[in-house]
Every structure is written in structure tokens, then in C-alpha cells.
Design a protein around this motif. Structure first.
Motif, PDB file in Angstrom:
ATOM      1  N   GLU A 231     -26.323  21.651  43.892  1.00  0.00           N
ATOM      2  CA  GLU A 231     -24.920  20.956  43.517  1.00  0.00           C
ATOM      3  C   GLU A 231     -25.509  19.415  42.945  1.00  0.00           C
ATOM      4  O   GLU A 231     -26.094  18.845  43.710  1.00  0.00           O
ATOM      5  CB  GLU A 231     -24.202  20.685  44.549  1.00  0.00           C
ATOM      6  CG  GLU A 231     -22.800  20.030  44.182  1.00  0.00           C
ATOM      7  CD  GLU A 231     -21.916  19.857  45.321  1.00  0.00           C
ATOM      8  OE1 GLU A 231     -21.061  20.665  45.561  1.00  0.00           O
ATOM      9  OE2 GLU A 231     -21.616  18.800  45.669  1.00  0.00           O
ATOM     10  N   THR A 232     -25.220  19.356  41.600  1.00  0.00           N
ATOM     11  CA  THR A 232     -25.394  17.988  40.973  1.00  0.00           C
ATOM     12  C   THR A 232     -24.220  17.163  40.724  1.00  0.00           C
ATOM     13  O   THR A 232     -23.500  17.796  40.158  1.00  0.00           O
ATOM     14  CB  THR A 232     -26.105  18.640  39.803  1.00  0.00           C
ATOM     15  OG1 THR A 232     -27.497  19.027  40.136  1.00  0.00           O
ATOM     16  CG2 THR A 232     -26.625  17.046  39.221  1.00  0.00           C
ATOM     17  N   ALA A 233     -23.918  16.249  41.188  1.00  0.00           N
ATOM     18  CA  ALA A 233     -22.994  15.335  40.829  1.00  0.00           C
ATOM     19  C   ALA A 233     -22.934  14.834  39.434  1.00  0.00           C
ATOM     20  O   ALA A 233     -23.995  14.482  38.910  1.00  0.00           O
ATOM     21  CB  ALA A 233     -22.795  14.056  41.835  1.00  0.00           C
ATOM     22  N   LEU A 234     -22.007  14.967  38.728  1.00  0.00           N
ATOM     23  CA  LEU A 234     -21.850  14.466  37.369  1.00  0.00           C
ATOM     24  C   LEU A 234     -21.027  13.289  37.222  1.00  0.00           C
ATOM     25  O   LEU A 234     -19.516  13.218  37.492  1.00  0.00           O
ATOM     26  CB  LEU A 234     -21.304  15.585  36.317  1.00  0.00           C
ATOM     27  CG  LEU A 234     -21.980  16.877  36.539  1.00  0.00           C
ATOM     28  CD1 LEU A 234     -21.162  17.988  35.690  1.00  0.00           C
ATOM     29  CD2 LEU A 234     -23.571  16.911  36.089  1.00  0.00           C
ATOM     30  N   SER A 235     -21.490  12.089  36.527  1.00  0.00           N
ATOM     31  CA  SER A 235     -20.836  11.073  36.403  1.00  0.00           C
ATOM     32  C   SER A 235     -19.706  11.217  35.370  1.00  0.00           C
ATOM     33  O   SER A 235     -19.867  11.897  34.409  1.00  0.00           O
ATOM     34  CB  SER A 235     -21.614   9.726  35.904  1.00  0.00           C
ATOM     35  OG  SER A 235     -22.740   9.523  37.012  1.00  0.00           O
ATOM     36  N   ALA A 236     -18.495  10.571  35.721  1.00  0.00           N
ATOM     37  CA  ALA A 236     -17.254  10.583  34.886  1.00  0.00           C
ATOM     38  C   ALA A 236     -17.024   9.316  33.991  1.00  0.00           C
ATOM     39  O   ALA A 236     -17.098   8.285  34.765  1.00  0.00           O
ATOM     40  CB  ALA A 236     -16.291  11.123  35.692  1.00  0.00           C
ATOM     41  N   GLU A 237     -16.560   9.419  32.785  1.00  0.00           N
ATOM     42  CA  GLU A 237     -16.096   8.417  32.127  1.00  0.00           C
ATOM     43  C   GLU A 237     -14.565   8.192  32.421  1.00  0.00           C
ATOM     44  O   GLU A 237     -13.962   9.007  32.437  1.00  0.00           O
ATOM     45  CB  GLU A 237     -16.146   8.573  30.503  1.00  0.00           C
ATOM     46  CG  GLU A 237     -15.815   7.622  29.586  1.00  0.00           C
ATOM     47  CD  GLU A 237     -15.834   7.910  28.226  1.00  0.00           C
ATOM     48  OE1 GLU A 237     -15.143   7.321  27.298  1.00  0.00           O
ATOM     49  OE2 GLU A 237     -16.562   8.754  27.845  1.00  0.00           O
ATOM     50  N   ARG A 238     -14.574   7.033  33.133  1.00  0.00           N
ATOM     51  CA  ARG A 238     -12.957   6.522  33.341  1.00  0.00           C
ATOM     52  C   ARG A 238     -12.140   6.302  32.266  1.00  0.00           C
ATOM     53  O   ARG A 238     -12.422   5.579  31.099  1.00  0.00           O
ATOM     54  CB  ARG A 238     -13.271   5.220  34.326  1.00  0.00           C
ATOM     55  CG  ARG A 238     -12.040   4.706  34.965  1.00  0.00           C
ATOM     56  CD  ARG A 238     -11.575   5.387  35.955  1.00  0.00           C
ATOM     57  NE  ARG A 238     -10.560   4.657  36.781  1.00  0.00           N
ATOM     58  CZ  ARG A 238      -9.352   5.058  36.641  1.00  0.00           C
ATOM     59  NH1 ARG A 238      -8.815   5.935  35.876  1.00  0.00           N
ATOM     60  NH2 ARG A 238      -8.342   4.225  37.554  1.00  0.00           N
ATOM     61  N   LEU A 239     -10.828   6.865  32.412  1.00  0.00           N
ATOM     62  CA  LEU A 239     -10.020   7.038  31.219  1.00  0.00           C
ATOM     63  C   LEU A 239      -9.021   5.715  31.604  1.00  0.00           C
ATOM     64  O   LEU A 239      -8.758   5.373  32.765  1.00  0.00           O
ATOM     65  CB  LEU A 239      -9.247   8.286  31.342  1.00  0.00           C
ATOM     66  CG  LEU A 239     -10.023   9.336  30.765  1.00  0.00           C
ATOM     67  CD1 LEU A 239      -9.191  10.882  31.061  1.00  0.00           C
ATOM     68  CD2 LEU A 239     -10.409   9.399  29.504  1.00  0.00           C
TER      69      LEU A 239
END
Length: 239
Positions: A231-239
């Protein structure tokens, strides 16, 4: 004017409640509108997964009151509310599919031929978006409570995207281990999952971005590698 690239925004979010308890669009629903490129987008809410709940449908209309959005809805119970499903769907800029029973949604869509219409809309550039059941449906399958309180796999999604999908990943404790089990067994292919408040943007069949309307919400890639599940966590762009 819809974008020409097939676009899907698959989420575990989209709407929230304000201080008065009124449903309002959150960051992911706003992103879906921006993706259309239209100054006044046409948005159709599809509530099949909730059995076309009148309360749910009314809440979405109210959520966009005063917005530069032309809102309609598509209902299948107890009969379609429009004369021509294909014409209505293809006339939209964005389709937002609500949550509920993904198994029921898929059955009803196939019964009415809406599965093929959705593929046609996707290929034509209509933005396909949604939450929970409205996220899983575009994928090969995912984890669902459609059959009861204990989660089970659903593997007959529309398959527009060649991945499995996990929703509410941080909010329901059975979601993560079951998705790992299904990927390890080959029941589902490599899968993308979202915490509540996160969304996956696909252009064509490739992941093009991860977004979060809630602080700390993330997405994950779950895949089998070397006999193990990674499982690889993916960074998210904050809206």
C-alpha cells in the motif's frame, strides 16, 4: 462545452453541511464543475444507488441554489423521469452519481441500458463524478455494504477504469483489510482508495491527480508485488 479527454472524478466526498445543517457543495464537487470548462455547466445528479431518494435529490437541488449551474436529475424508479435517457445524459457537462448501493445501481443501469450510455458519455468528454457507490461504479469493482453490514466484494463495475476502488478508507475499519485481501487474491486488480474527503482524478484510464477537500485526507495505491500486498500513500492537493 465539455472537455475532449475522458474524465472521471471518483471520490469519498463532494458535499458537506454548513452551520445551519444545509447540504452545500464542498471542494470536490466544485472541482467537478471546474473540470467541465463551462461558464455555466449543466450538472445532472444521478441518485440510483439510493433508490432515487427524493430527500437526496431535493438536497442536491437546494445545494446549488443561486449557483451558476443548471441542475437536473436522472431517476429510474419507478420509471425514468425523462423520455430519452441517452439524450439527457449526453446533454450534460457533468454527471454526479450519489452514494448508496453500488450493486443496486449497476443492476438498474444495466436494466435500462444506462451502462452503455455512461460509457458513451465518458468517451464524449462528459465529466463522470460521484461519491462512494458513485466512485466504485466506474472501476472494475471494490468493497461494498450493498449486501449487508459486513462488507463484500463487488466485481462487476462498469470497468471504464482498469482498477479496483476503495472508498471511506479511513472511516470504516473493514475497508482497508478487505481491499488488501481482494487484491492479494487477484479478485480485484491493483486498486486506488480514498479517505473521506479525498478524490481521484482520472484522464482517460490513467490517474492524473489526487485532491482533498478535508485536511489530511489521502488516497492510496494497493497492489500485489512479490507475493505481498503493498500500500502506497499518495499525497493530495488541498482544495
Amino acid at each position: 462545452m465539455t472537455p475532449t479527454t475522458p474524465t472521471i472524478l471518483a471520490t469519498s466526498g463532494g458535499f458537506t453541511q454548513n452551520a445551519h445543517g444545509v447540504t452545500v457543495p464542498d471542494g470536490l464537487a466544485r472541482l467537478a464543475l471546474r473540470l467541465t470548462g463551462a461558464d455555466r455547466p449543466k450538472l445532472c445528479f444521478v441518485a440510483t444507488a439510493s433508490g432515487d431518494s427524493v430527500i437526496y435529490i431535493q438536497a442536491i437541488y437546494a445545494a446549488f441554489a443561486g449557483w451558476p449551474v443548471d441542475v437536473s436529475h436522472l431517476a429510474l424508479f419507478s420509471m425514468p423521469n425523462v423520455d430519452d435517457l441517452r439524450k439527457h445524459v449526453l446533454g450534460q457537462d457533468v454527471l454526479w452519481v450519489g452514494g448508496g448501493s453500488v450493486a443496486g445501481l449497476l443492476a438498474m443501469w444495466r436494466l435500462h441500458g444506462l451502462d452503455e450510455v455512461m460509457r458513451e458519455a465518458w468517451e464524449a468528454g462528459v465529466v463522470l463524478a460521484g461519491v462512494s457507490a458513485g466512485s466504485i461504479c466506474w472501476h472494475v469493482g471494490g468493497t461494498t455494504d450493498s449486501f449487508g453490514p459486513r462488507l463484500r466484494p463487488v466485481t462487476d463495475g462498469l470497468g471504464l477504469l482498469p482498477f479496483g476502488n476503495g472508498v471511506h478508507y479511513d472511516a470504516e475499519e473493514e475497508r482497508r483489510p478487505l481491499l488488501h485481501e481482494l487484491v492479494a487474491a487477484g479478485t480485484l486488480p491493483a486498486s486506488y482508495a480514498t479517505d473521506d474527503g479525498a478524490g481521484l482524478l482520472y484522464r482517460g484510464t490513467e490517474l492524473a491527480g489526487v485532491y482533498a477537500e478535508t485536511e489530511g485526507a489521502r488516497a492510496y495505491l494497493v497492489e500485489a508485488a512479490g507475493g505481498q500486498v503493498v500500500e502506497t500513500a499518495l499525497s493530495a492537493e488541498r482544495l
